[in-house]
Scaffold this active site. Structure first.
Site, PDB file in Angstrom:
ATOM      1  CG  ASN A 210      78.235 -32.961 -34.006  1.00  0.00           C
ATOM      2  OD1 ASN A 210      77.622 -32.733 -34.864  1.00  0.00           O
ATOM      3  ND2 ASN A 210      78.761 -31.978 -33.179  1.00  0.00           N
ATOM      4  NE  ARG A 211      75.934 -40.021 -38.434  1.00  0.00           N
ATOM      5  CZ  ARG A 211      75.129 -40.851 -38.266  1.00  0.00           C
ATOM      6  NH1 ARG A 211      75.000 -41.474 -37.077  1.00  0.00           N
ATOM      7  NH2 ARG A 211      74.144 -40.709 -39.175  1.00  0.00           N
TER       8      ARG A 211
END
Ligand code: CTP
Length: 406
Positions: A210-211
């Protein structure tokens, strides 16, 4: 914040690394510290007082026999004023003098008269550093409570590669902050913070992630260290440097993070789960790189372990009280989702994190959060840097910790 308004006496000795002290000096001033620079006569061969006077906007002291403001003896008044005495770079010669109590210039006289903590960042050629005399001097100073930062390993002015480099400004700042905070509100607390986005491998060259950049978790580790806690940072891969004075444990997957967190519960007083842990992982990890086929590729995912849910389950059996802080990263229904996660995971504090706007949440340096507790209190913080958000969270954690530990 810990540096704001603090009196730092910065000693600069005569080594080639002393040009880097200008950067340290500037960063201390930017952080709000009041910096008084003392240069040894040898440092004058490399830098001029004007550099440091310009950065600190205060007079720079060199002369042993000068009087500050007409009547003050410089070495006594600087020693009394200091919240911490930092010597960066510290040459082998100055280290030897400090170890034996010599007071032959303004810096060594000030050090002898100073009761504030001493932080030394040695810098010299490898043979000087490795010389048993220097090592004995360092050991003697350490035994008397001096904090020794570095030296680092790398290319030296002589062209050699070895130990003896002045460590990065960031690490010297970290050592100063930790030293100033060692009797802080979390002194004696063992705090574990998780950070970053876990990576769940698909095959040897690909993963699902994920970011999350890890910035919030790393900022929390620093804020907790500055508050006096003994900090362990359990981190998924990030591009960030390890904060000074923090034990770093590298993990990759949610399963590895679960093992690292759960394996430490007996020795953890405070757990801050700032990591963005994957909820799903590929059911099978291919042993070889997955090749492109004709049609679409369907991935089957299975659930990972919910670390906080498992912590909640194990908590009642622990012999000591564990404080648990969780995060809720939401793009909609922030409060509603955060409240239900706080209850489900039995948290002492929940940080509700709005990740829907470009200036808050993943990857950026700023964040907008609401702090919630089981008593139903809510504190909405305005948009601020992650470092400031971290200090707010740690102040709230410290209040909970002090409630239980006097
Ligand atoms: N968390 C955890 N283990 C997981 C997933 C999340 O311990 N497998 C922790 C996170 O570190 C965070 C909190 O649980 O402190 C909430 O994470 P979040 O992803 O917002 O919530 P989930 O419970 O996973 O719910 P959802 O993803 O459905 O929003």
């Amino acid at each position: 914040m810990i540096l704001k308004g603090k009196n730092i006496v910065l000693g600069i000795t005569g080594g080639i690394a002393c040009y880097k002290a200008a950067d340290l000096c500037s960063k201390l001033v930017q952080a709000g510290a009041i910096v008084d620079v003392i240069m040894t006569p040898a440092a004058l061969a490399f830098m001029t007082p004007l550099t440091f006077q310009t950065l600190t906007k205060r007079p720079v002291s060199v002369d042993m026999f000068q009087l500050l403001r007409d009547t003050d003896m410089a070495h006594i008044s600087l020693a009394e004023r200091a919240d911490v005495l930092v010597i960066a770079p510290a040459t082998a010669n100055t280290i030897a003098k400090l170890a034996h109590g010599l007071a032959d210039n303004l810096l060594t006289s000030t050090a002898l008269a100073c009761t504030a903590p001493l932080v030394l960042a040695p810098a010299m050629d490898t043979d000087m550093w490795e010389n048993p005399i220097t090592q004995a001097n360092i050991a003697a100073l350490r035994a008397r409570g001096a904090v020794i930062v570095g030296p680092g390993y790398g290319r030296l002015a002589s062209g050699r590669i070895g130990a003896g480099r002045l460590v990065a400004t960031e690490d010297i700042l970290g050592a100063i902050r930790q030293t100033l905070g060692r009797k802080g509100p979390l002194a004696g607390a063992r705090l574990v913070v998780t950070a970053g986005g876990t990576q769940e491998p698909l095959d040897p060259v690909r993963h699902l992630t994920n970011r999350s950049s890890g910035k919030m978790g790393y900022a929390l580790a620093e804020a907790a260290r500055d508050a006096g806690a003994q900090v362990t940072l359990i981190t998924a891969p990030t591009a960030l440097n390890t904060p000074y004075g923090v034990e770093r444990v590298n993990v990759r997957t949610a399963a590895e993070m679960a093992e690292a967190v759960l394996g430490r519960l007996e020795e953890t007083d405070i757990l801050v789960m700032a990591a963005a842990v994957a909820d799903y992982r590929p059911k099978v990890t291919a042993e070889q790189k997955i090749k492109k086929g004709e049609g679409a590729l369907l991935l089957e995912l299975e659930k990972t372990e919910d670390i906080l849910a498992e912590v909640a389950r194990r908590r009642p059996a622990l012999a000591h009280r564990l404080l648990v802080v969780g995060f809720a990263a939401e793009t909609e229904n922030l409060l509603e989702n955060a409240l239900s996660k706080m209850q489900a995971k039995r948290l002492d504090l929940m940080v509700a994190n709005d990740v829907s706007s470009a200036d808050s949440g993943f990857e950026v340096d700023t964040n907008r959060v609401i702090l919630l507790n089981p008593a139903g209190e809510q504190e909405a913080l305005p948009l601020m840097t992650k470092a400031d958000v971290a200090e707010h969270i740690i102040a709230r954690v410290a209040a909970l910790w002090r409630r239980d530990h006097g």
